[in-house]
Design a protein around this motif. Structure first.
Motif: not given
Length: 295
Positions: A218-234
Motif C-alpha cells: 500500500l505505502l510504496l505505490p501511494m508514495l509514488t504520486g507525492p514523490v513524482l509531484f515533488l520532482l515535477l515541482a522541482g
C-alpha cells in the motif's frame, strides 16, 4: 501482552530517506512562496505559486511520515494500513499547510497572523501524523504516552510557525536551503518523538491484523504520486528564470522595471522634420541659440 516495537527495522535507510524528502518538500515550498511574494507585477500568478508551495511542503511532510513508517514493525504481528485514513492524512497535510501559507502570503508575517497560522498549521501537521497512525491495523492496540505526545505536538507547532516565518522572511537561495535543512530536522524530530510515545498491546496469537494493505503493497505505490509531484515541482522551480539570476541581479532588474516614469532613451534626432537641432562651434550655431531660417 506487550508487543516488541521496532521503528528502525531497515536501519538508517528509512530515517535518512524520510529526512531527505522532508527537506526537499520544505525547500521547494520555500522557493515557491518566495517567488509569489516577489511576483508583484503580475499578481495573477500569486495563488498558483502559493498553492504549489503549500502542496510541496504538505507532500514532503506526508512522504516523510510514511517512508519512516515503512521501517515500523511489531515482531508479533503483521501491520496493515487502512486506505481511506491514509489518503485522508495526505489531504489534511496539504490543506492545513495551504491555509497557513495563504494566510501569511496575503496578510504578511505579522505576529498575530504568524502565531494563528502557525498554531493551526502545526495542529494540522500533528493531526496528519496521528491520523496516519490511526490507519495502522494489527493484532493489538496502540497506546500513547501523553507527555511524549504533547511534546511532539509542541515540536509540530514550533516547526510550522518557523516554516511560515521562513517562507516570508528568507529570500536568498542559500538561506532558503539552510532553512529547509532545519525544517527537515524539526519535522523528522516531531515524527520520531511521536513514535517514541507508542506502545503496542497485543490481543492474542489467534487474531489477525484485519483488512487493509501492507506497508509495501500500500505505502510504496501511494508514495509514488507525492514523490513524482515533488520532482515535477522541482523542475518548475529550477526552470524559473528568477532562480537563475543572483539576488542582486534580480533586485536591480526589478528596480529598473518598476522605476516610475521610466521611458526609453530619446532618439538621436530630437528636432522637427524641418528644423535640425542646433550645432556647436560652427557659424553661429551655439547651444541654446535660436535657429535662423532663410526666407
Amino acid at each position: 501482552m506487550q508487543g516488541t516495537v521496532d521503528g528502525f527495522s531497515y536501519g538508517t535507510v528509512t530515517p535518512v530517506t524520510a529526512y531527505v524528502m522532508a527537506c526537499l518538500g520544505a525547500a521547494l515550498g520555500l522557493r515557491c512562496i518566495t517567488r509569489s511574494l516577489r511576483d508583484d507585477d503580475d499578481t495573477s500568478w500569486k495563488p498558483g505559486w502559493l498553492a504549489l508551495g503549500a502542496a510541496s511542503i504538505g507532500c514532503g511532510i506526508w512522504t516523510m511520515h510514511f517512508i519512516a513508517m515503512i521501517g515500523f514493525q511489531v515482531e508479533e504481528s503483521r501491520i496493515r494500513y487502512d486506505i481511506g485514513l491514509t489518503i485522508l492524512s495526505l489531504a489534511v497535510a496539504v490543506v492545513v499547510v495551504g491555509l497557513g501559507v495563504f494566510a501569511v502570503g496575503y496578510r504578511g508575517a505579522g505576529t498575530t497572523t504568524l502565531l494563528v497560522a502557525g498554531t493551526f498549521t502545526g495542529l494540522g501537521v500533528a493531526g496528519m501524523h496521528y491520523i496516519g497512525m490511526a490507519a495502522i491495523r494489527l493484532n493489538g492496540s496502540l497506546r500513547y504516552d501523553v507527555p511524549t505526545v504533547a511534546l511532539s505536538v509542541v515540536i509540530a507547532l514550533v516547526a510550522a510557525t518557523a516554516a511560515l516565518w521562513a517562507a516570508v522572511a528568507i529570500r536568498g537561495f542559500l538561506t532558503s536551503l539552510g532553512a529547509s535543512l532545519v525544517m527537515g530536522v524539526a519535522v523528522s524530530g516531531m515524527h520520531y518523538t511521536g513514535m517514541a510515545a507508542v506502545s503496542v498491546h497485543l490481543h492474542g496469537a489467534s487474531g489477525g491484523p484485519g483488512a487493509g494493505g501492507s506497508a509495501h503493497s500500500l505505502l510504496l505505490p501511494m508514495l509514488t504520486g507525492p514523490v513524482l509531484f515533488l520532482l515535477l515541482a522541482g523542475v518548475v522551480v529550477m526552470f524559473d528564470p528568477m532562480l537563475v539570476l543572483g539576488e542582486g541581479d534580480w533586485n536591480r532588474t526589478t528596480a529598473r522595471r518598476r522605476a516610475p516614469g521610466r521611458q526609453q532613451d530619446p532618439p538621436a534626432w530630437s528636432g522637427s522634420a524641418f528644423e535640425p537641432p542646433p550645432r556647436t562651434g560652427r557659424r553661429g550655431y551655439e547651444p541654446g541659440a535660436p535657429t535662423r531660417r532663410n526666407g
